[in-house]
Design an enzyme around this catalytic site. Structure first.
Site, PDB file in Angstrom:
ATOM      1  N   ILE A   1       0.839  -1.209   0.000  1.00  0.00           N
ATOM      2  CA  ILE A   1       0.000   0.000   0.000  1.00  0.00           C
ATOM      3  C   ILE A   1       0.873   1.258   0.000  1.00  0.00           C
ATOM      4  O   ILE A   1       0.713   2.160  -0.825  1.00  0.00           O
ATOM      5  CB  ILE A   1      -0.922   0.019   1.256  1.00  0.00           C
ATOM      6  CG1 ILE A   1      -1.927  -1.134   1.188  1.00  0.00           C
ATOM      7  CG2 ILE A   1      -1.574   1.382   1.444  1.00  0.00           C
ATOM      8  CD1 ILE A   1      -3.278  -0.827   0.678  1.00  0.00           C
TER       9      ILE A   1
ATOM     10  N   ASP B   1      13.024   1.055  13.047  1.00  0.00           N
ATOM     11  CA  ASP B   1      11.807   0.520  13.671  1.00  0.00           C
ATOM     12  C   ASP B   1      11.008   1.710  14.212  1.00  0.00           C
ATOM     13  O   ASP B   1      11.526   2.476  15.024  1.00  0.00           O
ATOM     14  CB  ASP B   1      12.202  -0.431  14.813  1.00  0.00           C
ATOM     15  CG  ASP B   1      11.010  -1.206  15.370  1.00  0.00           C
ATOM     16  OD1 ASP B   1       9.905  -0.639  15.441  1.00  0.00           O
ATOM     17  OD2 ASP B   1      11.207  -2.378  15.738  1.00  0.00           O
TER      18      ASP B   1
ATOM     19  N   LYS C   1       5.945  12.925  15.416  1.00  0.00           N
ATOM     20  CA  LYS C   1       6.790  13.613  16.409  1.00  0.00           C
ATOM     21  C   LYS C   1       8.128  14.043  15.785  1.00  0.00           C
ATOM     22  O   LYS C   1       8.547  15.179  15.929  1.00  0.00           O
ATOM     23  CB  LYS C   1       7.028  12.637  17.574  1.00  0.00           C
ATOM     24  CG  LYS C   1       7.604  13.257  18.793  1.00  0.00           C
ATOM     25  CD  LYS C   1       6.547  13.989  19.587  1.00  0.00           C
ATOM     26  CE  LYS C   1       7.175  14.766  20.725  1.00  0.00           C
ATOM     27  NZ  LYS C   1       6.309  15.866  21.172  1.00  0.00           N
TER      28      LYS C   1
ATOM     29  N   SER D   1      -4.985   3.884   7.857  1.00  0.00           N
ATOM     30  CA  SER D   1      -5.814   3.263   8.890  1.00  0.00           C
ATOM     31  C   SER D   1      -6.551   2.058   8.299  1.00  0.00           C
ATOM     32  O   SER D   1      -6.026   1.348   7.435  1.00  0.00           O
ATOM     33  CB  SER D   1      -6.769   4.316   9.448  1.00  0.00           C
ATOM     34  OG  SER D   1      -7.450   3.826  10.578  1.00  0.00           O
TER      35      SER D   1
ATOM     36  N   LYS E   1      -5.926   1.011  15.183  1.00  0.00           N
ATOM     37  CA  LYS E   1      -6.389   1.919  14.118  1.00  0.00           C
ATOM     38  C   LYS E   1      -7.438   2.901  14.644  1.00  0.00           C
ATOM     39  O   LYS E   1      -7.532   4.034  14.155  1.00  0.00           O
ATOM     40  CB  LYS E   1      -6.925   1.127  12.930  1.00  0.00           C
ATOM     41  CG  LYS E   1      -5.875   0.256  12.232  1.00  0.00           C
ATOM     42  CD  LYS E   1      -4.678   1.036  11.679  1.00  0.00           C
ATOM     43  CE  LYS E   1      -3.795   0.154  10.792  1.00  0.00           C
ATOM     44  NZ  LYS E   1      -2.604   0.830  10.303  1.00  0.00           N
TER      45      LYS E   1
ATOM     46  N   ILE F   1      -7.923  -4.488  -0.941  1.00  0.00           N
ATOM     47  CA  ILE F   1      -7.158  -4.043  -2.109  1.00  0.00           C
ATOM     48  C   ILE F   1      -6.368  -5.239  -2.636  1.00  0.00           C
ATOM     49  O   ILE F   1      -5.551  -5.825  -1.904  1.00  0.00           O
ATOM     50  CB  ILE F   1      -6.182  -2.896  -1.728  1.00  0.00           C
ATOM     51  CG1 ILE F   1      -6.930  -1.758  -0.989  1.00  0.00           C
ATOM     52  CG2 ILE F   1      -5.451  -2.383  -2.964  1.00  0.00           C
ATOM     53  CD1 ILE F   1      -7.991  -1.043  -1.783  1.00  0.00           C
TER      54      ILE F   1
END
Ligand code: COA
Length: 292
Positions: free
Chosen positions: A34, A82, A142, A159, A177, A206
């Site tokens: 995605i 990570d 952040k 999401s 999510k 998808i």
């Protein structure tokens, strides 16, 4: 329909070829299916990109391939990152700014998930998913915040629709999510006055994605019977939604969720299979025993 994009997208799509010229996108999970196509679309339409991933080889290879899509495109792959580790993410941001000059767009797409019933889902397993999907999304914003503020940028979270109802075997990701959507909404309100937009894209089924191969058995023929738009989604559907949300066409859109699922969630309880609750009872009662 291919699962990755090629130059023909620029001709076929509704978008101007230089829509994102001079922009830089920072994408976690960009080597996956995605997020990779999201990166491809933005690069094809003029942006440069930093692809962030855990697997070094996969991330660097994806970046190299994406860079070939547009002459002059700069795409860097930064592996061994990570999203649960904010300091290593910060180093990826520093490298991106050093090599590409700026960050305008952020896609928080890195995700972890697997199918598991509640009885067998340990506290640590639940935490792993929350940490990757929710804390990782927070960390991604952040570390890019200074750049977003400087460039009046935009954030896109990836999401799902799982948390619109209860979905068995998906407790961790549903909770994560839901948190991602809440995070996006709050950031839209807090960061809007700084000129930063925050939106969420929720893909449905998808075809050809890692999520589909790992988590779902949905087929094109099943989609014909169950999805209002009568087909599975394509990665190009995701590309178009992504381009829209970063484009000036969405300059008054923030705190929104764009569901790209052919209308599926509107007619689905999420449990999918007709054999619920039999499959669930089989799993939850499986003899290997529950985990703490
Ligand atoms: N079923 C049940 N529990 C599982 C599991 C599964 N399929 N896979 C992992 N776990 C548990 C582990 O047993 C461990 O719990 P424990 O300590 O109580 O035994 C916990 O989850 C953490 O596993 P670990 O392998 O240490 O986590 P990780 O941080 O290395 O990996 C995951 C994160 C588990 C999310 C892994 O699936 C992953 O890396 N996924 C990335 C790709 C992905 O999921 N993409 C999905 C896109 S839709």
């Amino acid at each position: 329909m291919p699962n990755t994009l090629d130059q023909s997208y620029v001709q076929r799509s509704a978008w101007r070829p230089d829509l994102f010229a001079g922009k830089v996108v920072f994408i976690t999970g960009g080597a996956g299916s995605i997020c990779r196509v999201q990166a491809e679309a933005l690069v094809l339409l003029g942006a440069n990109a930093a692809i962030i991933g855990r697997n070094v080889e996969k991330t660097e290879a994806a970046a190299k391939e994406i860079a070939t899509l547009r002459p002059g495109a700069k795409v860097i792959g930064i592996g061994a990152i990570d999203v649960r580790k904010v300091q290593s993410l910060k180093e990826a941001v520093d490298k991106t700014v050093q090599e590409l000059g700026r960050i305008d767009f952020v896609i928080a797409g890195a995700a972890g998930n697997f199918l598991c019933d509640f009885n067998h889902l340990s506290s640590n397993a639940f935490k792993s998913i929350i940490d990757i999907d929710l804390l990782g999304s927070f960390n991604t914003v952040k570390v890019t915040f200074d750049q977003l503020r400087k460039n009046k940028g935009a954030i896109l979270f990836v999401s799902a629709t799982l948390h619109y109802y209860g979905v068995p075997f998906q407790i961790g990701v549903g909770a994560a999510k839901a948190g991602v959507d809440a995070l996006s909404n709050a950031l839209a309100v807090e960061l809007g006055p700084l000129g930063i937009r925050s939106n969420t894209l929720a893909p449905g089924k998808i075809q050809g994605t890692e999520g589909m191969s790992r988590l779902s058995k949905a087929s094109e023929s099943e989609a014909k019977r169950t999805v209002p738009l009568q087909r599975l989604g394509t990665t190009e559907d995701i590309a178009d939604g992504t381009v829209y949300l970063f484009s000036p066409a969405a300059s008054y859109v923030t705190g929104d969720v764009l569901v790209v699922d052919g209308g599926n969630w509107q007619v689905s309880s999420g449990i999918g299979a007709n054999d619920y609750p039999v499959t669930l009872l089989d799993a939850i009662n499986a003899p290997k025993g529950g985990k703490l």
